[in-house]
Design an enzyme around this catalytic site. Structure first.
Site, PDB file in Angstrom:
ATOM      1  N   ASP A  49       0.842  -1.205   0.000  1.00  0.00           N
ATOM      2  CA  ASP A  49       0.000   0.000   0.000  1.00  0.00           C
ATOM      3  C   ASP A  49       0.878   1.256   0.000  1.00  0.00           C
ATOM      4  O   ASP A  49       0.371   2.377  -0.096  1.00  0.00           O
ATOM      5  CB  ASP A  49      -1.010  -0.009   1.157  1.00  0.00           C
ATOM      6  N   ASP A  88      -1.133  -6.086  -0.262  1.00  0.00           N
ATOM      7  CA  ASP A  88      -1.439  -5.477   1.035  1.00  0.00           C
ATOM      8  C   ASP A  88      -2.936  -5.256   1.211  1.00  0.00           C
ATOM      9  O   ASP A  88      -3.631  -4.896   0.254  1.00  0.00           O
ATOM     10  CB  ASP A  88      -0.753  -4.103   1.131  1.00  0.00           C
ATOM     11  N   GLU A 120      -1.251  -5.448   8.592  1.00  0.00           N
ATOM     12  CA  GLU A 120      -0.477  -4.923   9.716  1.00  0.00           C
ATOM     13  C   GLU A 120      -1.150  -5.250  11.049  1.00  0.00           C
ATOM     14  O   GLU A 120      -2.376  -5.180  11.162  1.00  0.00           O
ATOM     15  CB  GLU A 120      -0.344  -3.397   9.581  1.00  0.00           C
ATOM     16  N   GLU A 187       9.254  -4.293  10.488  1.00  0.00           N
ATOM     17  CA  GLU A 187       9.651  -2.975   9.950  1.00  0.00           C
ATOM     18  C   GLU A 187      10.173  -2.076  11.064  1.00  0.00           C
ATOM     19  O   GLU A 187       9.564  -1.971  12.137  1.00  0.00           O
ATOM     20  CB  GLU A 187       8.457  -2.312   9.237  1.00  0.00           C
TER      21      GLU A 187
HETATM   22  O1  KIV Z   1       3.598  -1.085   1.644  1.00  0.00           O
HETATM   23  C1  KIV Z   1       4.722  -1.571   1.516  1.00  0.00           C
HETATM   24  O2  KIV Z   1       5.388  -1.385   0.501  1.00  0.00           O
HETATM   25  C2  KIV Z   1       5.219  -2.406   2.618  1.00  0.00           C
HETATM   26  C3  KIV Z   1       6.637  -2.871   2.609  1.00  0.00           C
HETATM   27  C4  KIV Z   1       7.662  -1.945   2.251  1.00  0.00           C
HETATM   28  C5  KIV Z   1       6.955  -3.782   3.707  1.00  0.00           C
HETATM   29  O3  KIV Z   1       4.477  -2.724   3.487  1.00  0.00           O
END
Ligand code: KIV
Length: 284
Positions: A49, A88, A120, A187
């Site tokens: 995302d 995501d 998340e 992260e």
């Molecule tokens: O949204 C994203 O690109 C991510 C990664 C960089 C882990 O969650």
């Protein structure tokens, strides 16, 4: 130089089996073109995302919608990647509970053709992860610095500087593992804690700003390509595309203004005015 990498399609079991072995190479991709370029070098392609900030000019990932993720997820899936394709789950589309999360992720998997989703959250999202996994939705977790929680945490803060944060993150890692996630992104986690969690859980940890001790690494592709002037400390720029693009475009602009582009070789002459469709990629 080319990376030696098996050419078989990756699935969640092959990624999970890389725990403690060959490092898992992951990158973001938002388009079919980028996915085609990256696929032969990576194990996982993530339609992150982060596309909200990288492509669409948002300040955070919070405004990203399910439709945005599906649009870009479909685009990447058209490249037919051998890498595991993970999409995501955007802010606001799963946190209300397992039923909401199931409706969103089923739609994402059906409409994109992705192999798995990423969401998340640790302890708080464990029941949801378990609910999804039990219903056939493969889930990658994401704990530590959670960009979707930036309004609640007050900024992009590195995790693991206090005892309390260390204890909480270890609990998050355990909860996500027990809930059935096949891997977890760590992260913005301090080195010692990332190393400890990687030893503690039996699923792969994928680090971003979380030290070399993780089982794999992920970066935003545009960061490593040098598309941004400013990047976080954990980014290594493996190219300087921002400058290369500027130089190429300046040259194009000059040549158009000087009328040295296009030349005769770049011009159709004679009476053949139609180009047969479809236009092959090589002709573009
Ligand atoms: O949204 C994203 O690109 C991510 C990664 C960089 C882990 O969650």
């Amino acid at each position: 130089m080319s990376a030696i990498r098996p050419s078989r399609k990756r699935n969640v079991a092959t990624i999970r089996n890389q725990k403690g072995g060959e490092p898992i190479v992951c990158l973001t991709a938002y388009t079919a073109m980028m996915a085609e370029i990256l696929d032969s070098s990576v194990d996982v392609l993530l339609v992150g995302d982060s596309l909200g900030t990288v492509l669409h000019g948002h300040e955070t990932t919070i405004p990203v919608t399910i439709d945005d993720m599906i649009y870009h997820g479909r685009s990447v899936a058209r490249a037919n990647p051998k890498a595991l394709l993970v999409v995501d789950v955007p802010f606001g589309s799963y946190e209300a509970g397992p039923e909401q999360a199931y409706a969103t992720t089923a739609r994402i998997l059906k409409e994109t053709g992705a192999d798995a989703v990423k969401l998340e959250g640790g302890v708080a999202q464990a029941p949801t992860i378990e609910f999804l996994v039990n219903r056939g939705v493969p889930v990658m977790g994401h704990i530590g610095l959670r960009p979707q929680a930036v309004r609640a945490t007050g900024g992009y803060r590195i995790v693991g500087k206090t005892e309390e944060e260390c204890t909480n993150l270890k609990e998050d890692a355990d909860a996500v593992t027990k809930a059935g996630a096949f891997a977890v992104v760590l992260e913005g986690v301090v080195e010692a804690l990332a190393a400890e969690i990687t030893k503690q859980i039996d699923i792969p940890t994928i680090g971003i700003g979380a030290s070399p001790h993780c089982d794999g690494q992920i970066l935003v592709t545009e960061d490593l390509l040098g598309m941004f002037e400013k990047t976080p400390k954990f980014v290594r720029k493996f190219a300087d595309l921002r400058n290369e693009i500027s130089t190429a475009v300046e040259q194009y602009a000059n040549e158009v203004r000087e009328r040295t582009f296009p030349t005769e070789a770049e011009t159709y002459s004679g009476n053949k005015t139609t180009i047969p469709l479809p236009i092959k990629k090589a002709q573009r």
